[in-house]
Design a protein around this motif. Structure first.
Motif, PDB file in Angstrom:
ATOM      1  N   VAL A   1       0.844  -1.204   0.000  1.00 48.62           N
ATOM      2  CA  VAL A   1       0.000   0.000   0.000  1.00 48.62           C
ATOM      3  C   VAL A   1       0.876   1.249   0.000  1.00 48.62           C
ATOM      4  CG1 VAL A   1      -1.628   1.355   1.387  1.00 48.62           C
ATOM      5  CG2 VAL A   1      -2.046  -1.077   1.005  1.00 48.62           C
ATOM      6  N   GLN A   2       1.963   1.221   0.738  1.00 54.03           N
ATOM      7  CA  GLN A   2       2.847   2.384   0.823  1.00 54.03           C
ATOM      8  C   GLN A   2       3.698   2.566  -0.430  1.00 54.03           C
ATOM      9  OE1 GLN A   2       5.065   1.654   4.393  1.00 54.03           O
ATOM     10  NE2 GLN A   2       3.317   2.065   5.720  1.00 54.03           N
ATOM     11  N   GLU A   3       4.057   1.478  -1.077  1.00 54.66           N
ATOM     12  CA  GLU A   3       5.026   1.570  -2.168  1.00 54.66           C
ATOM     13  C   GLU A   3       4.462   1.341  -3.563  1.00 54.66           C
ATOM     14  OE1 GLU A   3       8.107   2.576  -1.559  1.00 54.66           O
ATOM     15  OE2 GLU A   3       7.670   2.630   0.580  1.00 54.66           O
ATOM     16  N   GLY A   4       3.386   0.591  -3.718  1.00 58.04           N
ATOM     17  CA  GLY A   4       2.991   0.230  -5.070  1.00 58.04           C
ATOM     18  C   GLY A   4       1.509   0.295  -5.385  1.00 58.04           C
ATOM     19  N   ASN A   5       0.697   0.661  -4.433  1.00 60.58           N
ATOM     20  CA  ASN A   5      -0.740   0.670  -4.664  1.00 60.58           C
ATOM     21  C   ASN A   5      -1.140   1.959  -5.381  1.00 60.58           C
ATOM     22  OD1 ASN A   5      -3.616   1.324  -3.894  1.00 60.58           O
ATOM     23  ND2 ASN A   5      -3.457  -0.754  -3.069  1.00 60.58           N
ATOM     24  N   LEU A   6      -1.643   1.836  -6.597  1.00 64.04           N
ATOM     25  CA  LEU A   6      -1.996   2.986  -7.414  1.00 64.04           C
ATOM     26  C   LEU A   6      -3.095   3.825  -6.771  1.00 64.04           C
ATOM     27  CD1 LEU A   6      -1.631   4.558 -10.043  1.00 64.04           C
ATOM     28  CD2 LEU A   6      -3.331   3.040 -11.081  1.00 64.04           C
ATOM     29  N   PHE A   7      -4.094   3.188  -6.217  1.00 60.73           N
ATOM     30  CA  PHE A   7      -5.187   3.921  -5.583  1.00 60.73           C
ATOM     31  C   PHE A   7      -4.664   4.772  -4.427  1.00 60.73           C
ATOM     32  CE2 PHE A   7      -8.589   4.285  -2.409  1.00 60.73           C
ATOM     33  CZ  PHE A   7      -9.532   4.981  -3.169  1.00 60.73           C
ATOM     34  N   ALA A   8      -3.836   4.184  -3.567  1.00 61.17           N
ATOM     35  CA  ALA A   8      -3.279   4.926  -2.431  1.00 61.17           C
ATOM     36  C   ALA A   8      -2.429   6.096  -2.931  1.00 61.17           C
ATOM     37  CB  ALA A   8      -2.451   4.002  -1.547  1.00 61.17           C
ATOM     38  N   TYR A   9      -1.691   5.892  -4.002  1.00 59.04           N
ATOM     39  CA  TYR A   9      -0.881   6.969  -4.582  1.00 59.04           C
ATOM     40  C   TYR A   9      -1.774   8.112  -5.060  1.00 59.04           C
ATOM     41  CZ  TYR A   9       2.137   9.525  -7.761  1.00 59.04           C
ATOM     42  OH  TYR A   9       2.821  10.520  -8.397  1.00 59.04           O
ATOM     43  N   ASP A  10      -2.854   7.777  -5.775  1.00 56.42           N
ATOM     44  CA  ASP A  10      -3.769   8.799  -6.289  1.00 56.42           C
ATOM     45  C   ASP A  10      -4.443   9.586  -5.166  1.00 56.42           C
ATOM     46  OD1 ASP A  10      -3.138   8.105  -8.875  1.00 56.42           O
ATOM     47  OD2 ASP A  10      -4.918   6.849  -9.167  1.00 56.42           O
ATOM     48  N   VAL A  11      -4.862   8.893  -4.111  1.00 61.23           N
ATOM     49  CA  VAL A  11      -5.488   9.566  -2.980  1.00 61.23           C
ATOM     50  C   VAL A  11      -4.496  10.534  -2.341  1.00 61.23           C
ATOM     51  CG1 VAL A  11      -6.390   9.210  -0.642  1.00 61.23           C
ATOM     52  CG2 VAL A  11      -7.182   7.769  -2.523  1.00 61.23           C
ATOM     53  N   LYS A  12      -3.267  10.087  -2.155  1.00 64.27           N
ATOM     54  CA  LYS A  12      -2.233  10.947  -1.552  1.00 64.27           C
ATOM     55  C   LYS A  12      -1.950  12.152  -2.437  1.00 64.27           C
ATOM     56  CE  LYS A  12       1.385  11.758   1.208  1.00 64.27           C
ATOM     57  NZ  LYS A  12       1.233  13.092   1.715  1.00 64.27           N
ATOM     58  N   ALA A  13      -1.828  11.946  -3.737  1.00 64.18           N
ATOM     59  CA  ALA A  13      -1.559  13.052  -4.664  1.00 64.18           C
ATOM     60  C   ALA A  13      -2.711  14.062  -4.641  1.00 64.18           C
ATOM     61  CB  ALA A  13      -1.337  12.514  -6.072  1.00 64.18           C
ATOM     62  N   ASP A  14      -3.930  13.578  -4.618  1.00 60.69           N
ATOM     63  CA  ASP A  14      -5.094  14.468  -4.573  1.00 60.69           C
ATOM     64  C   ASP A  14      -5.117  15.261  -3.268  1.00 60.69           C
ATOM     65  OD1 ASP A  14      -7.606  15.391  -5.787  1.00 60.69           O
ATOM     66  OD2 ASP A  14      -8.558  14.327  -4.090  1.00 60.69           O
ATOM     67  N   SER A  15      -4.824  14.602  -2.172  1.00 60.10           N
ATOM     68  CA  SER A  15      -4.782  15.262  -0.871  1.00 60.10           C
ATOM     69  C   SER A  15      -3.695  16.329  -0.848  1.00 60.10           C
ATOM     70  CB  SER A  15      -4.539  14.231   0.223  1.00 60.10           C
ATOM     71  OG  SER A  15      -4.413  14.860   1.473  1.00 60.10           O
ATOM     72  N   ASP A  16      -2.528  16.006  -1.399  1.00 60.64           N
ATOM     73  CA  ASP A  16      -1.442  16.982  -1.463  1.00 60.64           C
ATOM     74  C   ASP A  16      -1.855  18.199  -2.292  1.00 60.64           C
ATOM     75  OD1 ASP A  16       0.092  15.333   0.109  1.00 60.64           O
ATOM     76  OD2 ASP A  16       1.343  14.586  -1.550  1.00 60.64           O
ATOM     77  N   MET A  17      -2.563  17.967  -3.385  1.00 59.35           N
ATOM     78  CA  MET A  17      -3.012  19.057  -4.250  1.00 59.35           C
ATOM     79  C   MET A  17      -3.987  19.964  -3.495  1.00 59.35           C
ATOM     80  SD  MET A  17      -2.757  20.440  -7.236  1.00 59.35           S
ATOM     81  CE  MET A  17      -2.181  19.204  -8.355  1.00 59.35           C
ATOM     82  N   HIS A  18      -4.915  19.354  -2.740  1.00 61.39           N
ATOM     83  CA  HIS A  18      -5.862  20.149  -1.955  1.00 61.39           C
ATOM     84  C   HIS A  18      -5.149  20.931  -0.857  1.00 61.39           C
ATOM     85  CE1 HIS A  18      -9.596  18.968  -3.828  1.00 61.39           C
ATOM     86  NE2 HIS A  18      -9.232  17.696  -3.766  1.00 61.39           N
ATOM     87  N   ASP A  19      -4.168  20.302  -0.225  1.00 62.62           N
ATOM     88  CA  ASP A  19      -3.397  20.997   0.818  1.00 62.62           C
ATOM     89  C   ASP A  19      -2.655  22.193   0.232  1.00 62.62           C
ATOM     90  OD1 ASP A  19      -4.272  19.162   2.680  1.00 62.62           O
ATOM     91  OD2 ASP A  19      -2.386  18.019   2.745  1.00 62.62           O
ATOM     92  N   ARG A  20      -2.078  22.022  -0.943  1.00 58.59           N
ATOM     93  CA  ARG A  20      -1.369  23.118  -1.600  1.00 58.59           C
ATOM     94  C   ARG A  20      -2.329  24.258  -1.937  1.00 58.59           C
ATOM     95  NH1 ARG A  20       0.448  22.716  -7.530  1.00 58.59           N
ATOM     96  NH2 ARG A  20      -1.472  23.864  -7.674  1.00 58.59           N
TER      97      ARG A  20
END
Length: 140
Positions: A108-127
């Motif tokens: 989940v931390q290293e290779g899960n595409l869904f988890a990566y997308d959620v994190k990227a979206d969250s980072d975008m909202h935080d920015r």
């Protein structure tokens, strides 16, 4: 003839008392127990009780060793021996599940595409939230 049959029966009964074969739960402190050092049991209990202390390979190895072990090492009567065997199997299962869970967490931390997308979206909202908060100070 009767004497020979009686002597043979006594001889068979007395030799089976010294047999090292196991018959279910009735064999206590088997010769198999002598092959295992109690520190391996200590390590298995420590790894099961302290999540993350042992690496995945060690967890799987300890689980496998506990599964292979036959008979009782500590208990001497049939009821507590059965409990020892059941609890040892539970410990082996707990080690196996911990190893599997750690493998899944790593994925989940290293290779899960869904988890990566959620994190990227969250980072975008935080920015975006950050820029919204500082925009009045910058007069943008």
């Amino acid at each position: 003839m009767l004497r020979l049959a009686s002597a043979l029966a006594i001889l068979v009964a007395s030799t089976s008392a010294f047999s090292t074969t196991q018959t279910g739960v009735r064999s206590f402190r088997t010769t198999t127990a002598l092959c295992y050092h109690p520190t391996a049991f200590d390590r298995a209990v420590d790894c099961a009780n302290r999540y993350g202390m042992c690496d995945v390979d060690e967890l799987l190895q300890l689980s496998e060793e506990l599964e292979k072990f036959q008979g009782c090492f500590y208990e001497t009567d049939a009821e507590t021996c059965t409990k020892e065997i059941d609890d040892r199997k539970d410990l082996a299962d707990a080690l196996l599940m911990q190893g599997e869970l750690r493998e899944r967490n790593h994925y989940v931390q290293e290779g899960n595409l869904f988890a990566y997308d959620v994190k990227a979206d969250s980072d975008m909202h935080d920015r975006d939230d950050f820029f919204d908060r500082i925009a009045p100070a910058l007069d943008i």
